[in-house]
Motif scaffolding. Sequence first.
Motif, PDB file in Angstrom:
ATOM      1  N   SER A  20     -16.182 -89.647  15.819  1.00 51.97           N
ATOM      2  CA  SER A  20     -15.920 -91.034  15.442  1.00 51.97           C
ATOM      3  C   SER A  20     -16.464 -91.981  16.505  1.00 51.97           C
ATOM      4  CB  SER A  20     -14.411 -91.254  15.271  1.00 51.97           C
ATOM      5  OG  SER A  20     -14.154 -92.640  15.175  1.00 51.97           O
ATOM      6  N   ALA A  21     -16.219 -91.631  17.754  1.00 55.37           N
ATOM      7  CA  ALA A  21     -16.640 -92.526  18.844  1.00 55.37           C
ATOM      8  C   ALA A  21     -18.161 -92.552  18.981  1.00 55.37           C
ATOM      9  CB  ALA A  21     -15.986 -92.079  20.155  1.00 55.37           C
ATOM     10  N   GLY A  23     -21.798 -92.611  17.934  1.00 59.94           N
ATOM     11  CA  GLY A  23     -22.521 -92.971  16.713  1.00 59.94           C
ATOM     12  C   GLY A  23     -23.565 -94.012  17.024  1.00 59.94           C
ATOM     13  N   LEU A  24     -23.784 -94.892  16.063  1.00 59.27           N
ATOM     14  CA  LEU A  24     -24.798 -95.933  16.253  1.00 59.27           C
ATOM     15  C   LEU A  24     -24.445 -96.831  17.421  1.00 59.27           C
ATOM     16  CD1 LEU A  24     -25.239 -96.822  12.495  1.00 59.27           C
ATOM     17  CD2 LEU A  24     -26.816 -95.522  13.930  1.00 59.27           C
ATOM     18  N   GLY A  25     -23.153 -96.927  17.722  1.00 58.22           N
ATOM     19  CA  GLY A  25     -22.720 -97.743  18.851  1.00 58.22           C
ATOM     20  C   GLY A  25     -23.382 -97.295  20.144  1.00 58.22           C
ATOM     21  N   ASN A  26     -23.529 -95.989  20.324  1.00 57.00           N
ATOM     22  CA  ASN A  26     -24.083 -95.470  21.572  1.00 57.00           C
ATOM     23  C   ASN A  26     -25.596 -95.585  21.621  1.00 57.00           C
ATOM     24  OD1 ASN A  26     -21.697 -94.008  20.502  1.00 57.00           O
ATOM     25  ND2 ASN A  26     -21.618 -93.257  22.596  1.00 57.00           N
ATOM     26  N   TYR A 103     -22.487-101.292   9.437  1.00 57.37           N
ATOM     27  CA  TYR A 103     -22.768 -99.945   9.939  1.00 57.37           C
ATOM     28  C   TYR A 103     -23.602 -99.161   8.918  1.00 57.37           C
ATOM     29  CZ  TYR A 103     -21.551 -96.238  13.246  1.00 57.37           C
ATOM     30  OH  TYR A 103     -21.602 -95.293  14.222  1.00 57.37           O
ATOM     31  N   PHE A 224     -15.707-101.115  20.362  1.00 53.03           N
ATOM     32  CA  PHE A 224     -16.521-100.627  19.254  1.00 53.03           C
ATOM     33  C   PHE A 224     -16.931 -99.179  19.485  1.00 53.03           C
ATOM     34  CE2 PHE A 224     -20.481 -99.980  16.963  1.00 53.03           C
ATOM     35  CZ  PHE A 224     -20.200-100.531  15.723  1.00 53.03           C
ATOM     36  N   SER A 225     -17.419 -98.920  20.691  1.00 54.92           N
ATOM     37  CA  SER A 225     -17.969 -97.601  20.959  1.00 54.92           C
ATOM     38  C   SER A 225     -16.893 -96.513  20.953  1.00 54.92           C
ATOM     39  CB  SER A 225     -18.702 -97.610  22.298  1.00 54.92           C
ATOM     40  OG  SER A 225     -19.476 -96.450  22.419  1.00 54.92           O
ATOM     41  N   SER A 227     -14.242 -96.590  19.154  1.00 55.89           N
ATOM     42  CA  SER A 227     -13.528 -96.646  17.864  1.00 55.89           C
ATOM     43  C   SER A 227     -12.063 -97.016  18.055  1.00 55.89           C
ATOM     44  CB  SER A 227     -13.565 -95.305  17.119  1.00 55.89           C
ATOM     45  OG  SER A 227     -14.853 -94.815  16.984  1.00 55.89           O
ATOM     46  N   MET A 230      -8.670-100.779  15.919  1.00 59.14           N
ATOM     47  CA  MET A 230      -8.521-101.022  14.477  1.00 59.14           C
ATOM     48  C   MET A 230      -7.805 -99.899  13.736  1.00 59.14           C
ATOM     49  SD  MET A 230     -12.382-100.570  13.050  1.00 59.14           S
ATOM     50  CE  MET A 230     -12.250 -99.324  11.768  1.00 59.14           C
ATOM     51  N   THR A 232      -8.408 -96.579  13.852  1.00 56.44           N
ATOM     52  CA  THR A 232      -9.141 -95.341  13.552  1.00 56.44           C
ATOM     53  C   THR A 232      -8.559 -94.177  14.342  1.00 56.44           C
ATOM     54  OG1 THR A 232     -11.147 -96.620  13.245  1.00 56.44           O
ATOM     55  CG2 THR A 232     -11.421 -94.269  13.573  1.00 56.44           C
ATOM     56  N   SER A 318     -18.949 -91.162  12.247  1.00 51.59           N
ATOM     57  CA  SER A 318     -18.231 -92.399  12.559  1.00 51.59           C
ATOM     58  C   SER A 318     -17.821 -93.120  11.284  1.00 51.59           C
ATOM     59  CB  SER A 318     -19.106 -93.337  13.394  1.00 51.59           C
ATOM     60  OG  SER A 318     -19.514 -92.713  14.575  1.00 51.59           O
ATOM     61  N   SER A 321     -14.781 -91.896   9.618  1.00 46.27           N
ATOM     62  CA  SER A 321     -13.524 -92.245  10.287  1.00 46.27           C
ATOM     63  C   SER A 321     -13.114 -93.684   9.957  1.00 46.27           C
ATOM     64  CB  SER A 321     -13.637 -92.053  11.801  1.00 46.27           C
ATOM     65  OG  SER A 321     -14.424 -93.075  12.394  1.00 46.27           O
ATOM     66  N   ILE A 322     -14.102 -94.533   9.692  1.00 41.29           N
ATOM     67  CA  ILE A 322     -13.787 -95.926   9.357  1.00 41.29           C
ATOM     68  C   ILE A 322     -13.228 -95.989   7.929  1.00 41.29           C
ATOM     69  CG2 ILE A 322     -14.667 -98.281   9.258  1.00 41.29           C
ATOM     70  CD1 ILE A 322     -17.030 -97.371  11.010  1.00 41.29           C
TER      71      ILE A 322
HETATM   72  N1  PFF Z   1     -17.556 -95.865  17.557  1.00 43.39           N
HETATM   73  C1  PFF Z   1     -18.568 -95.913  16.546  1.00 43.39           C
HETATM   74  C2  PFF Z   1     -19.921 -95.969  17.208  1.00 43.39           C
HETATM   75  O1  PFF Z   1     -19.996 -96.134  18.420  1.00 43.39           O
HETATM   76  O2  PFF Z   1     -20.919 -95.867  16.513  1.00 43.39           O
HETATM   77  C3  PFF Z   1     -18.372 -97.056  15.588  1.00 43.39           C
HETATM   78  C4  PFF Z   1     -16.959 -97.260  15.141  1.00 43.39           C
HETATM   79  C5  PFF Z   1     -16.284 -96.225  14.492  1.00 43.39           C
HETATM   80  C6  PFF Z   1     -16.310 -98.426  15.436  1.00 43.39           C
HETATM   81  C7  PFF Z   1     -14.952 -96.384  14.148  1.00 43.39           C
HETATM   82  C8  PFF Z   1     -14.992 -98.606  15.090  1.00 43.39           C
HETATM   83  C9  PFF Z   1     -14.338 -97.576  14.452  1.00 43.39           C
HETATM   84  F1  PFF Z   1     -13.097 -97.724  14.156  1.00 43.39           F
END
Ligand code: PFF
Length: 447
Positions: A20-21, A23-26, A103, A224-225, A227, A230, A232, A318, A321-322
């Motif tokens: 979940s953590a 993903g595209l965020g990284n 996303y 965000f990164s 997760s 919110m 999750t 990710s 998980s959202i």
């Molecule tokens: N953490 C995910 C990422 O870095 O791509 C994005 C994300 C997933 C944000 C789940 C928030 C969340 F609740």
Amino acid sequence: MVERDSFGTRLGVLAAAAGSAIGLGNIWRFPYILGKNGGGAFLIIYLICIVIIGIPIMISEFIIGRSTKKNAIGAFKKLAPKTPWSIIGWMGLLSAIAVLSFYGVVAGWCMNYVVSTATNTFIGKTAQDMTNIFTSFTSSTWSPILWQLLFMFITGYIVVSGIKDGIEKYSKILMPVLLILIIILDIRALTLDRANEGLKFLFEPNFNQLTLNGVFIALGHAFFSLSIGMGTMLTYGSYINDSENLKSTALKVCIADTVIAILAGLAIFPAVFAYGIKPDTGAGLAFMSLPLVFQQMPLGNLFGALFFILLTVAALTSSISILEVIVAYFTEEYNFSRTKITIWGASFVSIIGIICSLSNGVLKKYTIFNMNFMDLMNYLSANILLPLGGLLISIFVGYYMDKKIIITQLYNNGTLSNKSISLFMFLVKIVSPIAIIFVFLKGIKII
Ligand code: PFF
């Protein structure tokens, strides 16, 4: 009553939470916002946010989730009945919709790049060509939408199949492969001419380049990164068995997430400097720079395609998980069938996603606060909703929640050592809330 699913194995918990953590965020978001905010100094602030805010809030979400075995809203209703605390869950639901909408669009871009790389579209292209290709693709009408819908369909499909057979199975195998591929990419990028400049940009802190707004963006990205903020990790926490160590799970997830972000930076910035791309290019940075690195590798198209496939998979672990935040709420609180609510939820989010996608093209002229719709969703969720959710979660755990429950969850009924409770309480009671409030008020320019 719906039978509650749970994660099968210890590795499964870790893989799913890390999935979940990571993903595209990284790989997409972190490098481009670091590039826009001056490099090394931003990295340091980001790391501080992870340690003093990210880790304690992730543990807090796990505690709330596992102690209630409920979804993001149900958990607060159970721990604090007839109080307004469940607003945290409602905000989480809103954030989930906002995050998933854009996303899905970016994940769709990745899928398109799988095909482009595999079919040698980028061979012989210059940095300028890559910019043109990216801009013309993302601003076109149909193609990005079709990819986004395909991605949302796959997300929904995995969520319908449930936790153990769906989420867990996929995360466990594919995350390690992604790690290996990024390391191979790093090696190639770091041996490019002028790679040093990229390294310097990433690691040499130049605090003159860092603005208060940069600190605000770093905080938002930490949420965000990881997760968090919110619900999750709260929802995933509710599927974790009582024998798991929540602290060490959170710590491992945060370390893995940070390592992948830095490894992504190590692939992207040397290439950015080697090919003369501006580090503050924005959301296209990874899509413009990485294909140029693949060009320089033997079997580059194969590696490139594989990389974008795995990035899509990382995005999937990710996105599921959202979507799970929304699905868990409606199945548990209203007894909706998992399939039905997944279809409804994914469709609703996809429609907002279509608006996001179009806002890079035909709807570009409609802006709010100088941002197109997609940038607005991105900004609103990461920089406003998630930190606000995180603030309320830390206040809830720090001041409202029964300390006995916290202790039971942290030490698994006394079976784990209890040395770090005071540090944890200090972080959630004092450090996180003050840091978030301060950065937040500065960021939205109130003080
Ligand atoms: N953490 C995910 C990422 O870095 O791509 C994005 C994300 C997933 C944000 C789940 C928030 C969340 F609740």
